[in-house]
Design a protein around this motif. Structure first.
Motif, PDB file in Angstrom:
ATOM      1  N   ASP A   1       0.837  -1.197   0.000  1.00 24.07           N
ATOM      2  CA  ASP A   1       0.000   0.000   0.000  1.00 24.07           C
ATOM      3  C   ASP A   1       0.872   1.246   0.000  1.00 24.07           C
ATOM      4  O   ASP A   1       1.927   1.288   0.644  1.00 24.07           O
ATOM      5  N   GLN A   2       0.430   2.272  -0.684  1.00 19.94           N
ATOM      6  CA  GLN A   2       1.210   3.508  -0.797  1.00 19.94           C
ATOM      7  C   GLN A   2       1.502   4.131   0.566  1.00 19.94           C
ATOM      8  O   GLN A   2       2.577   4.662   0.796  1.00 19.94           O
ATOM      9  N   TRP A   3       0.561   4.018   1.500  1.00 18.11           N
ATOM     10  CA  TRP A   3       0.803   4.625   2.813  1.00 18.11           C
ATOM     11  C   TRP A   3       2.003   3.989   3.509  1.00 18.11           C
ATOM     12  O   TRP A   3       2.699   4.665   4.286  1.00 18.11           O
ATOM     13  N   ILE A   4       2.274   2.718   3.224  1.00 18.15           N
ATOM     14  CA  ILE A   4       3.430   2.054   3.836  1.00 18.15           C
ATOM     15  C   ILE A   4       4.719   2.623   3.249  1.00 18.15           C
ATOM     16  O   ILE A   4       5.683   2.882   3.981  1.00 18.15           O
ATOM     17  N   HIS A   5       4.741   2.853   1.938  1.00 14.39           N
ATOM     18  CA  HIS A   5       5.902   3.499   1.327  1.00 14.39           C
ATOM     19  C   HIS A   5       6.092   4.901   1.911  1.00 14.39           C
ATOM     20  O   HIS A   5       7.212   5.302   2.241  1.00 14.39           O
ATOM     21  N   ASP A   6       5.004   5.650   2.026  1.00 15.12           N
ATOM     22  CA  ASP A   6       5.072   7.011   2.573  1.00 15.12           C
ATOM     23  C   ASP A   6       5.577   6.988   4.015  1.00 15.12           C
ATOM     24  O   ASP A   6       6.413   7.810   4.401  1.00 15.12           O
ATOM     25  N   TRP A   7       5.073   6.046   4.810  1.00 17.18           N
ATOM     26  CA  TRP A   7       5.510   5.909   6.208  1.00 17.18           C
ATOM     27  C   TRP A   7       7.000   5.581   6.277  1.00 17.18           C
ATOM     28  O   TRP A   7       7.743   6.183   7.052  1.00 17.18           O
ATOM     29  N   ALA A   8       7.454   4.640   5.446  1.00 14.97           N
ATOM     30  CA  ALA A   8       8.873   4.248   5.456  1.00 14.97           C
ATOM     31  C   ALA A   8       9.752   5.439   5.084  1.00 14.97           C
ATOM     32  O   ALA A   8      10.796   5.663   5.708  1.00 14.97           O
ATOM     33  N   ASP A   9       9.342   6.214   4.096  1.00 19.69           N
ATOM     34  CA  ASP A   9      10.111   7.403   3.704  1.00 19.69           C
ATOM     35  C   ASP A   9      10.104   8.462   4.806  1.00 19.69           C
ATOM     36  O   ASP A   9      11.132   9.048   5.118  1.00 19.69           O
ATOM     37  N   ALA A  10       8.942   8.697   5.387  1.00 19.24           N
ATOM     38  CA  ALA A  10       8.797   9.760   6.390  1.00 19.24           C
ATOM     39  C   ALA A  10       9.535   9.451   7.684  1.00 19.24           C
ATOM     40  O   ALA A  10       9.938  10.372   8.401  1.00 19.24           O
ATOM     41  N   THR A  11       9.719   8.181   8.008  1.00 19.79           N
ATOM     42  CA  THR A  11      10.338   7.823   9.292  1.00 19.79           C
ATOM     43  C   THR A  11      11.793   7.406   9.171  1.00 19.79           C
ATOM     44  O   THR A  11      12.416   7.080  10.175  1.00 19.79           O
ATOM     45  N   SER A  12      12.348   7.423   7.966  1.00 21.87           N
ATOM     46  CA  SER A  12      13.724   6.952   7.806  1.00 21.87           C
ATOM     47  C   SER A  12      14.718   7.949   8.400  1.00 21.87           C
ATOM     48  O   SER A  12      14.477   9.156   8.443  1.00 21.87           O
ATOM     49  N   LEU A  13      15.819   7.414   8.865  1.00 21.31           N
ATOM     50  CA  LEU A  13      16.937   8.200   9.386  1.00 21.31           C
ATOM     51  C   LEU A  13      18.068   8.153   8.372  1.00 21.31           C
ATOM     52  O   LEU A  13      18.072   7.296   7.480  1.00 21.31           O
ATOM     53  N   PRO A  14      19.059   9.031   8.500  1.00 16.45           N
ATOM     54  CA  PRO A  14      20.204   8.970   7.577  1.00 16.45           C
ATOM     55  C   PRO A  14      20.897   7.613   7.659  1.00 16.45           C
ATOM     56  O   PRO A  14      20.814   6.921   8.674  1.00 16.45           O
ATOM     57  N   SER A  15      21.607   7.264   6.605  1.00  9.57           N
ATOM     58  CA  SER A  15      22.331   5.990   6.591  1.00  9.57           C
ATOM     59  C   SER A  15      23.377   5.991   7.700  1.00  9.57           C
ATOM     60  O   SER A  15      23.746   7.042   8.226  1.00  9.57           O
ATOM     61  N   THR A  16      23.877   4.811   8.017  1.00  8.59           N
ATOM     62  CA  THR A  16      24.877   4.698   9.084  1.00  8.59           C
ATOM     63  C   THR A  16      26.204   5.353   8.695  1.00  8.59           C
ATOM     64  O   THR A  16      27.033   5.620   9.561  1.00  8.59           O
ATOM     65  N   LYS A  17      26.394   5.635   7.415  1.00  6.37           N
ATOM     66  CA  LYS A  17      27.621   6.284   6.966  1.00  6.37           C
ATOM     67  C   LYS A  17      27.494   7.812   6.948  1.00  6.37           C
ATOM     68  O   LYS A  17      28.485   8.505   6.750  1.00  6.37           O
ATOM     69  N   ALA A  18      26.305   8.318   7.143  1.00  3.14           N
ATOM     70  CA  ALA A  18      26.072   9.767   7.135  1.00  3.14           C
ATOM     71  C   ALA A  18      26.001  10.285   8.568  1.00  3.14           C
ATOM     72  O   ALA A  18      25.745   9.531   9.509  1.00  3.14           O
ATOM     73  N   ASP A  19      26.242  11.587   8.723  1.00  3.66           N
ATOM     74  CA  ASP A  19      26.090  12.199  10.046  1.00  3.66           C
ATOM     75  C   ASP A  19      24.618  12.218  10.429  1.00  3.66           C
ATOM     76  O   ASP A  19      23.744  12.376   9.592  1.00  3.66           O
ATOM     77  N   ALA A  20      24.363  12.060  11.712  1.00  6.08           N
ATOM     78  CA  ALA A  20      22.992  12.115  12.231  1.00  6.08           C
ATOM     79  C   ALA A  20      23.007  12.802  13.599  1.00  6.08           C
ATOM     80  O   ALA A  20      22.761  12.177  14.626  1.00  6.08           O
ATOM     81  N   PRO A  21      23.331  14.112  13.607  1.00  4.96           N
ATOM     82  CA  PRO A  21      23.389  14.810  14.890  1.00  4.96           C
ATOM     83  C   PRO A  21      22.003  14.938  15.525  1.00  4.96           C
ATOM     84  O   PRO A  21      20.998  15.022  14.818  1.00  4.96           O
ATOM     85  N   SER A  22      21.967  14.928  16.840  1.00  4.82           N
ATOM     86  CA  SER A  22      20.707  15.088  17.564  1.00  4.82           C
ATOM     87  C   SER A  22      20.452  16.576  17.771  1.00  4.82           C
ATOM     88  O   SER A  22      20.902  17.172  18.748  1.00  4.82           O
ATOM     89  N   LEU A  23      19.764  17.167  16.834  1.00  5.20           N
ATOM     90  CA  LEU A  23      19.417  18.587  16.889  1.00  5.20           C
ATOM     91  C   LEU A  23      17.894  18.701  16.972  1.00  5.20           C
ATOM     92  O   LEU A  23      17.191  18.217  16.093  1.00  5.20           O
ATOM     93  N   TRP A  24      17.413  19.353  17.989  1.00  4.91           N
ATOM     94  CA  TRP A  24      15.970  19.538  18.164  1.00  4.91           C
ATOM     95  C   TRP A  24      15.555  20.851  17.526  1.00  4.91           C
ATOM     96  O   TRP A  24      16.237  21.862  17.662  1.00  4.91           O
ATOM     97  N   LYS A  25      14.437  20.839  16.871  1.00  2.00           N
ATOM     98  CA  LYS A  25      13.903  22.066  16.257  1.00  2.00           C
ATOM     99  C   LYS A  25      12.949  22.752  17.185  1.00  2.00           C
ATOM    100  O   LYS A  25      12.325  22.198  18.003  1.00  2.00           O
TER     101      LYS A  25
END
Length: 186
Positions: free
Chosen positions: A162-186
């Motif tokens: 279902d498209q909503w599952i693709h949308d959910w997976a995209d919306a909740t993904s984090l950067p790859s383990t090789k990319a920076d992922a600083p904990s910055l709160w907005k």
């Protein structure tokens, strides 16, 4: 470790069922019967929300074992890791209540396999989880679907995700383990 005895029991039963009944089709629905135990209950006297995901893991072990996918993964040194999951609750499971965990493969995309788990009482859904799992190699790297399906067969009849599952997976993904992922709160 908190459900280790249940895990071992489910795996033993799944191997017995595999020998007795044969392989479950990759698109089949796995069902295991569980009971809500005192260790599953929170201060509100119903199953703790975090426990559902631990018990849905049991359904995943049953599904992997009975489809033969678990044996192929072990033989080739592959394993799956949950990369995202979402769970929705409808009704509470109470102490000593018997329920079924139903599990099935609902599809895949270019990076992951998707599974659905349900907590079901007398045919009624109490909770449902969607799991996104990445397949990895113990030798390092990501397992391609071509390698996986060459070893276990390409499942026929899996519906499109279902498209909503693709949308959910995209919306909740984090950067790859090789990319920076600083904990910055907005």
């Amino acid at each position: 470790m908190n459900v280790i005895w249940r895990t071992l029991l489910v795996m033993w039963r799944a191997r017995r069922r595999l020998r007795r009944e044969g392989r479950l089709a990759p698109t089949g629905i796995s069902r295991i019967r569980l009971t809500t135990l005192p260790t599953d209950i929170d201060v509100l006297r119903h199953m703790n929300n975090g426990r559902y995901l631990s018990l849905f893991d049991l359904g995943r072990w049953d599904l992997l074992t009975r489809t033969g996918m678990g044996a192929a993964m072990k033989r080739h040194g592959w394993y799956g890791v949950v990369s995202a999951e979402t769970v929705t609750f409808r009704k509470s499971l109470e102490l000593w209540q018997r329920f079924d965990v139903e599990s099935r493969l609902i599809g895949h995309d270019d990076k992951a396999i998707y599974l659905e788990h349900r907590a079901v009482v007398d045919g009624e859904v109490y909770a449902r989880a969607i799991i996104r799992s990445r397949m990895l190699k113990r030798s390092g790297g990501t397992l391609s679907h071509e390698e996986l399906f060459a070893a276990v067969g390409r499942p026929e009849g899996i519906p499109e995700i279902d498209q909503w599952i693709h949308d959910w997976a995209d919306a909740t993904s984090l950067p790859s383990t090789k990319a920076d992922a600083p904990s910055l709160w907005k």
